[in-house]
Design a protein around this motif. Sequence first.
Motif, PDB file in Angstrom:
ATOM      1  N   MET A  96      28.496  35.618  39.333  1.00  0.00           N
ATOM      2  CA  MET A  96      29.764  36.293  39.105  1.00  0.00           C
ATOM      3  C   MET A  96      29.653  37.203  37.897  1.00  0.00           C
ATOM      4  O   MET A  96      28.962  36.876  36.929  1.00  0.00           O
ATOM      5  CB  MET A  96      30.886  35.278  38.868  1.00  0.00           C
ATOM      6  CG  MET A  96      32.279  35.912  38.825  1.00  0.00           C
ATOM      7  SD  MET A  96      33.547  34.785  38.195  1.00  0.00           S
ATOM      8  CE  MET A  96      33.178  34.804  36.438  1.00  0.00           C
ATOM      9  N   ARG A 131      29.467  36.924  44.082  1.00  0.00           N
ATOM     10  CA  ARG A 131      28.485  37.282  45.106  1.00  0.00           C
ATOM     11  C   ARG A 131      27.726  36.047  45.558  1.00  0.00           C
ATOM     12  O   ARG A 131      27.299  35.234  44.736  1.00  0.00           O
ATOM     13  CB  ARG A 131      27.486  38.309  44.567  1.00  0.00           C
ATOM     14  CG  ARG A 131      28.093  39.646  44.182  1.00  0.00           C
ATOM     15  CD  ARG A 131      27.017  40.706  44.036  1.00  0.00           C
ATOM     16  NE  ARG A 131      25.988  40.326  43.068  1.00  0.00           N
ATOM     17  CZ  ARG A 131      24.746  40.812  43.068  1.00  0.00           C
ATOM     18  NH1 ARG A 131      24.365  41.651  44.006  1.00  0.00           N
ATOM     19  NH2 ARG A 131      23.882  40.443  42.137  1.00  0.00           N
ATOM     20  N   THR A 176      30.325  39.521  49.257  1.00  0.00           N
ATOM     21  CA  THR A 176      30.992  39.731  47.972  1.00  0.00           C
ATOM     22  C   THR A 176      32.492  39.560  48.143  1.00  0.00           C
ATOM     23  O   THR A 176      33.061  39.979  49.156  1.00  0.00           O
ATOM     24  CB  THR A 176      30.698  41.139  47.424  1.00  0.00           C
ATOM     25  OG1 THR A 176      29.285  41.301  47.289  1.00  0.00           O
ATOM     26  CG2 THR A 176      31.354  41.353  46.076  1.00  0.00           C
ATOM     27  N   GLN A 177      33.121  38.924  47.152  1.00  0.00           N
ATOM     28  CA  GLN A 177      34.572  38.760  47.149  1.00  0.00           C
ATOM     29  C   GLN A 177      35.092  38.958  45.729  1.00  0.00           C
ATOM     30  O   GLN A 177      34.381  38.704  44.755  1.00  0.00           O
ATOM     31  CB  GLN A 177      34.972  37.356  47.628  1.00  0.00           C
ATOM     32  CG  GLN A 177      34.800  37.110  49.114  1.00  0.00           C
ATOM     33  CD  GLN A 177      35.940  37.695  49.939  1.00  0.00           C
ATOM     34  OE1 GLN A 177      36.796  38.388  49.420  1.00  0.00           O
ATOM     35  NE2 GLN A 177      35.940  37.406  51.228  1.00  0.00           N
ATOM     36  N   ALA A 178      36.348  39.401  45.637  1.00  0.00           N
ATOM     37  CA  ALA A 178      36.999  39.477  44.332  1.00  0.00           C
ATOM     38  C   ALA A 178      37.274  38.067  43.823  1.00  0.00           C
ATOM     39  O   ALA A 178      37.694  37.195  44.582  1.00  0.00           O
ATOM     40  CB  ALA A 178      38.300  40.265  44.434  1.00  0.00           C
ATOM     41  N   ILE A 221      34.829  41.891  35.833  1.00  0.00           N
ATOM     42  CA  ILE A 221      35.105  43.304  36.079  1.00  0.00           C
ATOM     43  C   ILE A 221      36.078  43.856  35.046  1.00  0.00           C
ATOM     44  O   ILE A 221      35.854  44.916  34.465  1.00  0.00           O
ATOM     45  CB  ILE A 221      35.666  43.512  37.497  1.00  0.00           C
ATOM     46  CG1 ILE A 221      34.650  43.022  38.535  1.00  0.00           C
ATOM     47  CG2 ILE A 221      35.999  44.979  37.741  1.00  0.00           C
ATOM     48  CD1 ILE A 221      33.339  43.771  38.523  1.00  0.00           C
ATOM     49  N   THR A 255      39.709  39.749  35.817  1.00  0.00           N
ATOM     50  CA  THR A 255      39.246  39.714  37.202  1.00  0.00           C
ATOM     51  C   THR A 255      37.722  39.687  37.208  1.00  0.00           C
ATOM     52  O   THR A 255      37.070  40.034  36.217  1.00  0.00           O
ATOM     53  CB  THR A 255      39.727  40.931  38.014  1.00  0.00           C
ATOM     54  OG1 THR A 255      39.158  42.128  37.453  1.00  0.00           O
ATOM     55  CG2 THR A 255      41.240  41.043  38.006  1.00  0.00           C
ATOM     56  N   ALA A 281      36.915  32.558  44.096  1.00  0.00           N
ATOM     57  CA  ALA A 281      36.896  33.379  45.309  1.00  0.00           C
ATOM     58  C   ALA A 281      36.657  32.465  46.500  1.00  0.00           C
ATOM     59  O   ALA A 281      35.905  31.492  46.404  1.00  0.00           O
ATOM     60  CB  ALA A 281      35.804  34.443  45.227  1.00  0.00           C
ATOM     61  N   GLN A 304      33.972  39.544  40.048  1.00  0.00           N
ATOM     62  CA  GLN A 304      33.368  39.756  41.362  1.00  0.00           C
ATOM     63  C   GLN A 304      32.370  38.639  41.612  1.00  0.00           C
ATOM     64  O   GLN A 304      31.466  38.409  40.807  1.00  0.00           O
ATOM     65  CB  GLN A 304      32.671  41.114  41.432  1.00  0.00           C
ATOM     66  CG  GLN A 304      32.090  41.432  42.804  1.00  0.00           C
ATOM     67  CD  GLN A 304      31.274  42.715  42.790  1.00  0.00           C
ATOM     68  OE1 GLN A 304      30.177  42.751  42.237  1.00  0.00           O
ATOM     69  NE2 GLN A 304      31.822  43.773  43.371  1.00  0.00           N
TER      70      GLN A 304
END
Length: 317
Positions: A212, A167, A178-180, A215, A163, A198, A165
């Motif tokens: 990105m 931005r 921000t999105q996963a 995570i 996964t 995303a 993140q």
Amino acid sequence: MKKMICLSRRLLLIVLLFGLSACSARRTDAPRLDSPSNLTPFLPGLTPSRNAPTLRAPTLVSVLPSATPFAHVLMAGETISALAERYSVSVDEILTVNPGLQPQVLPVGQVILIPAPSVASQQALPTPVSLPVSPVRCSPQPGGVWCFALVSNPSAETIALLTGQMRLLDSTGQTIQTQAALALLDNLPPGAALPLAAFFSPMPTGVYGAEMRIITALRLPVQAAPLAPVVRNLFTQVDFRGRSASVAGYVFLPENATAANQIWLAAVGYDRDGELAAFRRVELLTAPAPGQALPFSLKLYSLGNALWRVEVFAEAH
């Protein structure tokens, strides 16, 4: 003389008939490209766009080191409470590091995290495996914008729980939104590359760039990795402008694999220079029995650059 002329005409007629028969032969080894009713798209349809900007390269940020939980592949008959007792952690601690996990329904073969007992109360995430990541690209679409980056697995081990993140940044480098960023499949096979993507809706104003960070990315030992289906006889037909590709083939489930209910397919398209140009996940609502194969077909649309080749990966569920 007349006999020779007649003989020549007969020979010419035979040659013409043989040539027409040979030209009318159809190729039968390629799967049909019509879309079966048991295909459902994971990502919304991506309309072709020639104005997909390439934003500045991301600054990859590593998660701070923490005590590393380990992976557990769920087996038939296992429960969360039994796993908690086995590994000396609580049920809540297991659920905390596995968001979205439903204790009542534990799919066989799914990979979950088991927190380290000494730091379980800290709800620590594992330090992600270092993986090559391409620059972030964003493609405006109706209702918003897709941002994505290609993550590669150069190792001989499967990467699970991948996964990220994503931005969006303004001209000063400040975060706008921000999105996963999620992967097309649960596992990244050895030697493979899949995008993390995303969707931002609606598209914010004042976007200057995107970045990105990964995570979670957990390396699975070879003996713990689930046995993946194999894609065979892949047939790809790209339209003359490179805006779309029709893809068909067969997905084979090895004989010693666990029986599955569904097959997930991840189709990834590249342009002539090897840059990511399209991606899509498709779910087959049926799965072949172990040792059997199932035909599939799908359509892939370019995000801007002309498509040149397509890769397809499969995962059993």
